[in-house]
Design an enzyme around this catalytic site. Structure first.
Site, short mmCIF file in Angstrom:
data_model
loop_
_atom_site.label_atom_id
_atom_site.label_comp_id
_atom_site.label_asym_id
_atom_site.label_seq_id
_atom_site.Cartn_x
_atom_site.Cartn_y
_atom_site.Cartn_z
CD1 TRP A 1 -3.11 -1.11 0.52
CD2 TRP A 1 -1.79 -2.51 1.79
NE1 TRP A 1 -3.70 -2.34 0.68
CE2 TRP A 1 -3.00 -3.08 1.47
CE3 TRP A 1 -0.69 -2.97 2.52
CZ2 TRP A 1 -3.09 -4.53 1.92
CZ3 TRP A 1 -0.71 -4.30 2.80
CH2 TRP A 1 -2.11 -5.05 2.61
CG HIS B 1 -6.93 -0.71 3.03
ND1 HIS B 1 -6.15 -1.85 3.07
CD2 HIS B 1 -6.76 -0.33 4.10
CE1 HIS B 1 -5.33 -1.78 4.21
NE2 HIS B 1 -5.86 -0.84 4.91
NE ARG C 1 -4.11 1.53 -1.92
CZ ARG C 1 -4.34 0.22 -2.39
NH1 ARG C 1 -4.04 -0.32 -3.28
NH2 ARG C 1 -5.39 -0.28 -1.81
CD GLN D 1 -10.17 -0.78 -1.46
OE1 GLN D 1 -10.53 -0.49 -0.47
NE2 GLN D 1 -9.17 -1.41 -2.04
CB VAL E 1 -8.01 -12.61 4.44
CG1 VAL E 1 -9.14 -11.58 4.83
CG2 VAL E 1 -7.36 -12.02 3.53
CB ALA F 1 -12.81 -9.42 4.91
#
Lengths: 249, 800
Positions: free
Chosen positions: A63, A80, A106, A120, A163, A217
């Site tokens: 990121w 995000h 970003r 997003q 995740v 997610a």
């Protein structure tokens, strides 16, 4: 000519991103998801640490971040919509179902396919015994609603620190239905989002016991969906305030 | 990472499947192959190694291991041992000053090497993946890195003041000239490799010229080491030097790899740079704190519950076998009970580490944590956390395998949890834990047991358990797979990690699509609902929605948050108002008014603005008249009218804003207002909005619009006015225009009508634009002549 009449009669137009966001939110509302929002200026804690992305970890390279002055204050523009997951889980006990549409940033040079700001939509579902099969099921419904036809969902291994397992989600091309065309670069598949099962470190960090609850997610780029659906060839056109674009919608 | 197919093949006896198949299956089971290309008799892949696999897969062997697992192939054993070599008596010494930052350092002296060009096979290997051949010694170290993933370095031993390697932090003012002849200042905390005098290399990042290996080098010192990742990362960022070596170290690699890499590099150098006189020294291995391999357990139920599959035990076993993961299947409680007594007499050490000290030393909770870890159950490290983590069991129902927590009032008192759900209160306070063995026996590690050791005793007679706080059960599931995690797999530490391995190797393809039960829908959040109601109202009032940039330049005197790293000087701040952008958008859109067919630019945006205290959401509405027209409503009145409508629809009572809040630019015929939404929403009457707008309708599918890309060529406007008999209406003329004005007509618009002497006059504005070129006056004139002609071909029509 009666000018008054003319300017009143002409209806205005909503931005294509608004149309797409509403579409997405509408589908998830039918699947029982609530809608959450959060700040665009975030702290390092919510944007990274709480999402299992520690300081000085190379995963942070995923990121490129805009930092606010002074950097020592640890304030940044969210990269995000995932920090909203954390903020929401801190305030709500499971079961949880939310989608989070929002603007993210970003630090990268802009061109036809890259913007320093874009939108997003994040999704989070925490409940008992939730599995990748449920992720696939929910996304199947989502794509069907979004593209107006039956699609197939394909998961590939990927990595996002918050995740585990992490997956890249491909959807069968809505244009050629998987036969192969220009849109899907002849592959029949369109790479469309990242997803996975919420990492136990993230759950524990907000006081949720992973032995009792689990969930998934996902995050999807809204601009890209709008560009794919409408054939808009330059992401920058979405932020010019140019009515030659907006008034087509 | 660039990977050679032939290089991968060298790890296998069997022929690998074709490159296309390798690429496809790697993408579906491991990581994405972004591209592959045939190069001579080889195929070169570009593979996006996932960041969590950078520990072990930034090498050909790492990728080969993935292929072995995917295709069920056996990896060929590497050549082993160095034969027929002479040993040097000259001793090398290695000293690590900071054991946290340098976890292992293996040095080896090799004397009498012939530095020269590499053999062609080695040059070709390196060149196939885009690396330059330097000389045989340097190439050998690079080869080992791309082969095994262990970065190495070679120093010219003759250039050191003495055969001594020191790994230490940089000293004030020390500099280095790196191998690419650049001078670099070294930030404090940077770890360096030095001789007794000065810096030889930035540890793990880049070598210096001082001990550079070149044609005149006779004796070399080989380095195969392991450095702490985040320090390497910081140092690489500070010096601005990122290398293939630093990239690997900052991801973290296992210190176990150093030994194997040193053996391979030595062997290679003897083979390609050695001769009769070559003498090899011992490996000088400084490895202050070797750790034990990790054990991670998972049950079949956990695997299937997370993946949504119904795998059987045999399928999971096969996958672990393919991955080369050693495992046992065991009943955790039985395993703990079996194991515990075998540690009787092991010495007590306060703060003993589960990874580094066990099973040579324990404290009370490292003992229980270690036992459960061996049985594939991860429990917290600290006693109070184990207490919070475990399931409560009444003392009278205590079962073998349960943990007993007590307070001896002698150890560190914990009244709340430390790492597990930190801060959970434990008012009873805990300082000791032991494992209940059954039959009234407890086993525990305590400084008071004998000479300070692990000991079992009758727990009713135990002093340590005189004040019992509670009993906790650590595990209630069934059998578990307990995997001994291969050393290189630093990414596998918790059950979820093993589940991912099972999932990806099995393939995610046959996971079914299961829609979870759909709960009752709640009312949509007010702010989302109102924002979209506002959009509807404004659109019906003729306003179009814009999204503009958050990054702007300095906006007058307002305090705006400033970026540390802006993309450009005029984008260095966050917007404090949308006004600046709006007044600019007024002008750009007014320029296209004819093309758009508008007389007024009417736009709005809902977005965040910022000041040094934070952010707020605002609604901005702007109006600009394109041309002067005395008869027309002024922009500010139009805006006021819109605000009244908005107030009415939202049920906020009085009109939203006082006239003063509207910014008016008379000379530009424009007006603008910015409303903070939070305050507005606080007064909205939800029922009023619900009457006007249906959630279902607002959040409906996006329209199927066929979007026309913008032409990059200019447009041309032409007017035409015509007298026609009274019976003719404007639509008829419109059709005629469309049919005769050709494909470059993008819009026609009636802008004036009047009647005179029983005739009507219609004036149209035609807009032309091409996607292919700039239209010339002549071309457009010719089209207009056609339109004129078509008009005048009708009886009683007269172009003015």
């Amino acid at each position: 000519m009666d000018e008054k009449k003319d300017s009143r009669e002409e209806k205005g137009h909503l931005h294509p991103l608004t149309h797409v966001i509403r579409h997405m939110v509408g589908i998830f509302r039918e699947l029982g998801f609530a809608v959450a929002e959060g700040p665009e200026i975030e702290t390092e804690h919510y944007n990274f640490d709480a999402l299992n992305i520690p300081k000085d970890h190379p995963a942070r390279d995923m990121w490129d971040t805009f930092w606010l002055k002074p950097k020592s204050a640890g304030k940044l523009l969210r990269t995000h919509t995932s920090p909203v997951q954390i903020r929401y889980m801190e305030k709500h006990k499971p079961p949880i179902r939310i989608v989070v549409p929002g603007k993210v940033f970003r630090y990268e040079a802009t061109d036809a396919t890259h913007e320093a700001q874009f939108y997003q939509l994040e999704g989070l579902l925490i409940d008992k015994n939730i599995s990748l099969a449920h992720l696939k099921g929910v996304l199947g419904k989502f794509f069907e609603g979004l593209f107006g036809r039956h699609t197939s969902v394909r998961l590939r291994p990927s990595y996002f620190p918050f995740v585990e397992p992490g997956v890249e989600v491909d959807v069968s091309c809505f244009k050629c239905e998987g036969k192969g065309c220009g849109l899907c670069k002849e592959s029949g598949w369109i790479e469309i989002m990242g997803a996975g099962m919420v990492h136990p470190n993230v759950l524990r960090g907000v006081g949720i016991d992973e032995r009792e609850w689990q969930g998934f997610a996902f995050g999807i780029g809204i601009d890209r969906v709008a560009m794919l659906k409408y054939g808009i060839d330059d992401i920058r056109l979405l932020y010019q305030g140019d009515l030659r674009v907006v008034n087509q919608f | 990472m660039t990977i050679s197919y032939n290089w991968l093949q060298s790890f296998f006896k069997e022929k690998l499947p074709a490159p296309e198949k390798v690429a496809m299956l790697l993408t579906m089971h491991a990581f994405e192959v972004e591209s592959f290309e045939k190069k001579g008799d080889d195929t070169i892949f570009e593979i996006a190694i996932l960041p969590n696999r950078a520990h072990d897969c930034l090498s050909h062997r790492g990728v080969a291991r993935e292929l072995a697992a995917i295709f069920s192939l056996g990896i060929r054993n590497q050549k082993s041992g160095i034969k027929n070599i002479q040993i040097t008596q000259n001793k090398l010494s290695v000293r690590i000053e900071d054991e946290k930052l340098c976890r292992r350092y293996i040095g080896r002296m090799i004397e009498n090497v012939k530095v020269g060009t590499s053999p062609s096979w080695l040059r070709e290997r390196l060149e196939s993946i885009g690396q330059k051949s330097i000389n045989n010694v340097v190439d050998a170290t690079n080869y080992v890195m791309f082969h095994l993933g262990q970065p190495m370095h070679a120093f010219d031993a003759g250039k050191l003041v003495s055969p001594e390697i020191i790994v230490r932090k940089v000293r004030d003012g020390e500099r280095i000239t790196t191998l690419d002849k650049k001078e670099a200042a070294l930030a404090s905390d940077t770890l360096v490799i030095a001789d007794g005098e000065s810096v030889l290399a930035i540890a793990g990042i880049k070598g210096g010229t001082k001990a550079e290996v070149n044609e005149s080098t006779k004796n070399i010192i080989l380095e195969s080491a392991n450095f702490e990742p985040s320090n390497i990362r910081r140092a690489a960022q500070k010096t601005g030097i990122r290398t293939d070596s630093s990239k690997r170290f900052e991801q973290g690699i296992t210190p176990e790899l150093s030994l194997e890499a040193m053996a391979l590099a030595t062997e290679l150098i003897i083979e390609i740079a050695g001769g009769k006189e070559t003498r090899v020294g011992d490996m000088i291995d400084q490895y202050p704190r070797p750790g034990a391999p990790y054990k991670v357990g998972v049950s079949l139920e956990e695997i299937n519950s997370l993946l949504g599959l119904s795998l059987r035990e045999g399928e999971v076993k096969t996958i672990f076998d393919r991955l080369g993961f050693p495992y046992e299947i065991l009943d955790p409680i039985k395993k703990v009970l079996l194991l515990a007594p075998t540690f009787a007499g092991i010495s007590y050490k306060h703060g003993a580490s589960v990874v580094y000290d066990a099973p040579r030393a324990f404290d009370c909770s490292s003992f229980t944590a270690y036992l459960y870890a061996q049985a594939g159950v991860a429990i917290p490290r600290i006693s109070v956390d184990q207490y919070v983590f475990g399931r409560e069991v009444p003392l009278e129902e205590i079962a073998a395998g349960d943990l007993i927590f007590s307070n001896t009032h002698e150890g560190t008192q914990h009244e709340k949890s430390v790492d597990f759900f930190p801060g959970t209160p434990v008012p009873e306070s805990i300082d000791h834990v032991g494992l209940f063995l059954g039959d009234g026996m407890v086993i525990h590690a305590s400084r008071h047991n004998g000479s300070g050791e692990v000991m079992s005793e009758k727990f009713k007679e135990s002093k340590a358990f005189a004040h019992i706080v509670g009993v906790r059960s650590m595990y209630k599931g069934g059998k578990r797979f307990v995997v001994t995690v291969p050393r290189e797999r630093l990414d596998i530490r918790i059950p979820y990690d093993l589940i991912e391995e099972i999932g990806r190797m099995h393939g995610y393809g046959d996971i079914p699509e299961t829609v979870p039960n759909i709960p009752q829908k709640n009312e949509i959040e007010s702010s989302i609902f109102y924002q979209n109601a506002i959009r509807e109202i404004l659109a019906s009032e003729g306003f179009s929605e814009v999204y503009t940039y958050t990054f702007v330049g300095k906006q007058g005197a307002q305090k705006q948050p400033e970026l540390e790293n802006p993309l450009a000087a005029d984008k260095a701040f966050l917007r404090s108002t949308l006004a600046t952008e709006f007044f600019e958008k007024f002008e750009t859109n007014a320029y296209y008014a004819d093309l758009l067919g508008i007389d007024t630019v009417k736009i709005f945006e809902i977005g965040r603005v910022f000041d040094t205290h934070g952010e707020r959401e605002v609604l901005c509405i702007g109006v600009k008249r394109v041309k002067k027209n005395k008869k027309a409503i002024p922009a500010e009145d139009m805006l006021k009218g819109t605000l009244e409508k908005l107030s009415l629809a939202l049920g906020v009572g009085e009109p939203l804003m006082s006239a003063e809040a509207i910014k008016i630019h008379k000379e530009n015929m424009s007006a603008f207002v910015e409303l903070p939404l939070e305050e507005l929403f606080a007064n909205v009457d939800r029922n009023a909005v619900k009457k006007l707008f249906d959630e279902q309708k607002i959040f409906s599918p996006s329209p199927d619009v066929s979007y026309r890309p913008l032409s990059k060529y200019p447009f041309i406007a032409r007017d035409i006015a015509v007298f026609v008999p009274e019976s003719v209406d404007a639509d008829e003329l419109g059709v005629l225009i469309k049919n005769t004005a050709g494909q470059n007509l993008v819009r026609h618009r009636l802008f004036d009508t009047f009647e005179k002497d029983g005739k009507k006059s219609f004036a149209f504005r035609l807009i032309f634009q091409s996607y292919e070129k700039t239209l010339s006056d002549e071309e457009v004139n010719a089209v207009m002549a056609q339109v004129s002609g078509a008009f005048e071909a009708n009886d009683g029509w007269k172009v003015r």
